[in-house]
Write a protein that holds these residues in place. Structure first.
Motif, short mmCIF file in Angstrom:
data_model
loop_
_atom_site.label_atom_id
_atom_site.label_comp_id
_atom_site.label_asym_id
_atom_site.label_seq_id
_atom_site.Cartn_x
_atom_site.Cartn_y
_atom_site.Cartn_z
N SER A 236 27.29 -3.08 -1.33
CA SER A 236 26.61 -3.12 -2.65
C SER A 236 25.05 -2.44 -3.00
CB SER A 236 26.90 -4.37 -3.15
OG SER A 236 25.68 -5.29 -2.52
N GLU A 237 24.61 -1.94 -4.19
CA GLU A 237 23.48 -1.74 -4.15
C GLU A 237 22.58 -3.05 -3.87
OE1 GLU A 237 22.20 1.66 -6.42
OE2 GLU A 237 23.28 1.73 -4.50
N LEU A 238 23.08 -3.97 -4.70
CA LEU A 238 21.62 -5.21 -4.54
C LEU A 238 21.46 -4.89 -2.91
CD1 LEU A 238 23.27 -8.32 -6.82
CD2 LEU A 238 21.10 -6.35 -6.94
N LEU A 239 22.07 -4.83 -1.97
CA LEU A 239 22.28 -5.09 -0.12
C LEU A 239 21.12 -3.72 0.16
CD1 LEU A 239 24.86 -6.59 1.63
CD2 LEU A 239 22.98 -7.67 0.74
N ALA A 240 21.53 -2.64 -0.90
CA ALA A 240 20.61 -1.46 0.02
C ALA A 240 19.20 -1.57 -1.07
CB ALA A 240 21.94 -0.46 -1.16
N ALA A 241 18.94 -1.70 -2.25
CA ALA A 241 17.93 -2.25 -2.80
C ALA A 241 17.26 -2.72 -1.95
CB ALA A 241 18.16 -2.59 -3.97
N PHE A 242 17.40 -4.22 -1.51
CA PHE A 242 16.67 -4.90 -0.98
C PHE A 242 17.19 -4.50 0.78
CE2 PHE A 242 16.10 -9.52 0.21
CZ PHE A 242 15.92 -9.53 1.35
N LEU A 243 17.54 -3.73 1.15
CA LEU A 243 16.89 -2.70 2.42
C LEU A 243 15.92 -1.51 2.22
CD1 LEU A 243 17.87 -2.12 5.53
CD2 LEU A 243 19.36 -0.47 4.44
N LEU A 244 16.39 -1.45 1.73
CA LEU A 244 14.98 0.09 0.66
C LEU A 244 13.75 -0.47 0.98
CD1 LEU A 244 14.64 2.68 0.26
CD2 LEU A 244 14.79 1.87 -1.65
N ALA A 245 13.52 -1.65 0.88
CA ALA A 245 11.95 -2.07 0.93
C ALA A 245 12.11 -2.11 2.52
CB ALA A 245 12.01 -3.56 -0.18
N GLN A 246 12.41 -3.03 2.57
CA GLN A 246 12.68 -2.80 4.82
C GLN A 246 12.43 -1.95 5.25
OE1 GLN A 246 13.30 -6.64 6.31
NE2 GLN A 246 12.96 -7.26 4.46
N LEU A 247 13.20 -0.30 4.84
CA LEU A 247 13.21 1.05 5.57
C LEU A 247 11.46 1.45 5.45
CD1 LEU A 247 16.51 2.41 5.50
CD2 LEU A 247 15.54 1.01 7.73
N GLU A 248 11.27 0.72 3.93
CA GLU A 248 9.74 1.84 4.24
C GLU A 248 8.92 0.67 4.74
OE1 GLU A 248 10.31 2.94 -0.43
OE2 GLU A 248 9.68 0.59 -0.14
N GLN A 249 8.92 -0.34 5.43
CA GLN A 249 8.10 -0.67 6.27
C GLN A 249 8.22 -0.69 7.64
OE1 GLN A 249 5.81 -4.37 4.51
NE2 GLN A 249 5.94 -3.35 2.38
N ALA A 250 9.19 -0.07 7.67
CA ALA A 250 9.73 0.22 9.34
C ALA A 250 8.90 -0.04 10.23
CB ALA A 250 11.01 1.12 9.42
N ASN A 251 7.65 0.44 10.67
CA ASN A 251 6.51 1.20 11.29
C ASN A 251 6.05 -0.50 11.67
OD1 ASN A 251 7.96 3.38 11.82
ND2 ASN A 251 6.56 4.75 10.89
N GLN A 252 5.45 -1.09 10.22
CA GLN A 252 4.42 -2.00 9.84
C GLN A 252 5.68 -3.16 11.36
OE1 GLN A 252 5.19 0.12 7.23
NE2 GLN A 252 3.98 0.57 5.57
N ILE A 253 6.63 -3.47 10.43
CA ILE A 253 7.34 -4.59 11.30
C ILE A 253 7.54 -4.26 12.04
CG2 ILE A 253 9.76 -5.65 11.00
CD1 ILE A 253 9.80 -4.60 8.05
N GLN A 254 7.95 -2.96 13.27
CA GLN A 254 7.53 -3.20 14.40
C GLN A 254 6.51 -2.72 15.17
OE1 GLN A 254 10.37 0.11 15.75
NE2 GLN A 254 9.41 0.65 17.02
N ASN A 255 5.12 -2.61 14.32
CA ASN A 255 3.86 -3.21 14.66
C ASN A 255 3.74 -4.20 15.21
OD1 ASN A 255 3.50 0.12 15.12
ND2 ASN A 255 2.45 0.13 13.50
N ARG A 256 4.29 -5.24 14.36
CA ARG A 256 3.80 -6.94 14.16
C ARG A 256 4.63 -7.27 15.06
NH1 ARG A 256 0.16 -10.19 14.39
NH2 ARG A 256 0.44 -12.48 13.54
#
Length: 378
Positions: A236-256
């Protein structure tokens, strides 16, 4: 103090994007946010085509359909994996052939894959455990020599690499998961990565319940109809919208996650030198995503002792998969614990430590301190 094993991380933009999706009056899937997350996977990771689906399990199910798995076919998989890897094969009537792991990485062992290739083998499904890439050069070599497909179960491998390629983009098909235990999450969700152009058109049809609906929306045909098998795989679009926020910060998340991983790794060096534990091994060709930090104990009894003592201190450490070959379902298929002794042994020695993005330094140091104290009694 109480330290959970995991805790979902939110960047802050999830609710913003979900609200935007609602305001767009399009939440059923294949809208603006679906297209954005698909584009990220295609452009950043190099997939020929990426399709957002409802789960990592759905991606595996789609892969099984695309390869036309059927009764009489065999697929070589590690026994040390989640049930979805094998279920997708069995649901198409094919047989999973379980292979041993390499005890250094808990990834499937290419030498055992080679031994288990037969005239019935249609595919190899390597699982990238803990975000550490399997030996894909060797696996692809075996696949090419025997003319079989390769589906990468990269559920734990998003944003990790084998040599210069992202996991999930090396085989013919790759499968990602965004379950809330994964590095990047939308609660439930996944991607299927189509790396072989021969499969791309049919993948769109299977995704859309067996219809050529996508061609219709692109204006390539004047109406769409039922042309193949499929089901409701589209996320669904709601899940994709949530995921977009995560993928945009993929490198910051991985660094932590890398920071926490390295805190454990450096702190537990002494325990490894004293023979109490074995720390994770990362092959030189792997650029990992720090999905988990696990340790190997000398035996199952030591593993269970440590897990209990940590729990008494409020620390939730957990073991992982029970090998599929020795499970109730595996026994029904004719397997037994003796069939894969390496997998059996190391599965019962492995213990995973808490690791999540917003884990505080206080929590990290608490886990380390208690580990060091408990180790004195081992």
């Amino acid at each position: 103090m109480r330290v959970p094993f995991t805790r979902p991380y939110y960047t802050g933009n999830e609710i913003v994007y979900m609200a935007e999706a609602m305001n767009n009056k399009k939440i059923s899937g294949d809208g603006e946010f679906t297209k954005k997350v698909n584009t990220i996977i295609e452009q950043k990771y190099g997939a020929y085509k990426a399709l957002f689906v409802t789960s990592g399990s759905a991606a595996l199910d789609m892969a099984a359909i695309l390869l036309d798995l059927q009764e009489g076919d065999e697929v070589i998989v590690p026994s040390y994996t989640f049930v979805s890897t094998a279920n997708s094969i069995i649901l198409r009537g094919a047989k999973p052939v379980f292979a041993e792991v390499n005890p250094n990485t808990m990834n499937v062992e290419p030498l055992d894959i080679q031994k288990k290739i037969t005239s019935k083998t249609k595919a190899i499904w390597p699982v990238h455990y803990a975000g550490v890439g399997c030996d894909m050069d060797k696996i692809m070599e075996i696949a090419n020599e025997n003319d079989v497909w390769v589906v990468e179960d990269a559920a734990q491998g998003v944003n990790a690499k084998y040599k210069d390629k992202y996991l999930g983009t090396i085989g013919h098909i790759g499968c990602y998961s965004y379950h809330d235990t994964k590095n990047y999450t939308c609660g439930e969700g996944g991607h299927i990565l189509i790396n072989d152009p021969r499969l791309a058109e049919r993948a769109e049809i299977v995704l859309e319940k067996g219809t050529d609906r996508k061609k219709f929306f692109r204006g390539e045909i004047d109406k769409y109809s039922w042309v193949d098998i499929g089901t409701s795989f589209l996320g669904s679009e709601l899940l994709a919208a949530f995921l977009l926020a995560q993928l945009e910060q993929a490198n910051q998340i991985q660094n932590r996650r890398e920071y926490i991983f390295n805190k454990y790794y450096n702190a537990f060096k002494e325990l490894e030198m004293n023979g109490i534990i074995k720390r994770p091994y990362i092959p030189e060709e792997s650029n990992v995503n720090y999905h988990m930090f696990y340790i190997m104990l000398e035996n199952k009894e030591h593993r269970n002792f440590l897990m209990k003592k940590l729990k008494d201190k409020g620390i939730n450490s957990v073991f992982h998969y029970m090998p599929l070959h020795s499970s109730e379902m595996g026994v029904k298929m004719g397997y037994s614990a003796n069939d894969l002794p390496i997998t059996e042994e190391y599965a019962h020695r492995l213990l995973r430590m808490p690791l999540f993005v917003d884990m505080t330094d206080e929590e990290i140091n608490y886990v380390i301190d208690k580990m060091m104290q408990i180790s004195e009694d081992m």
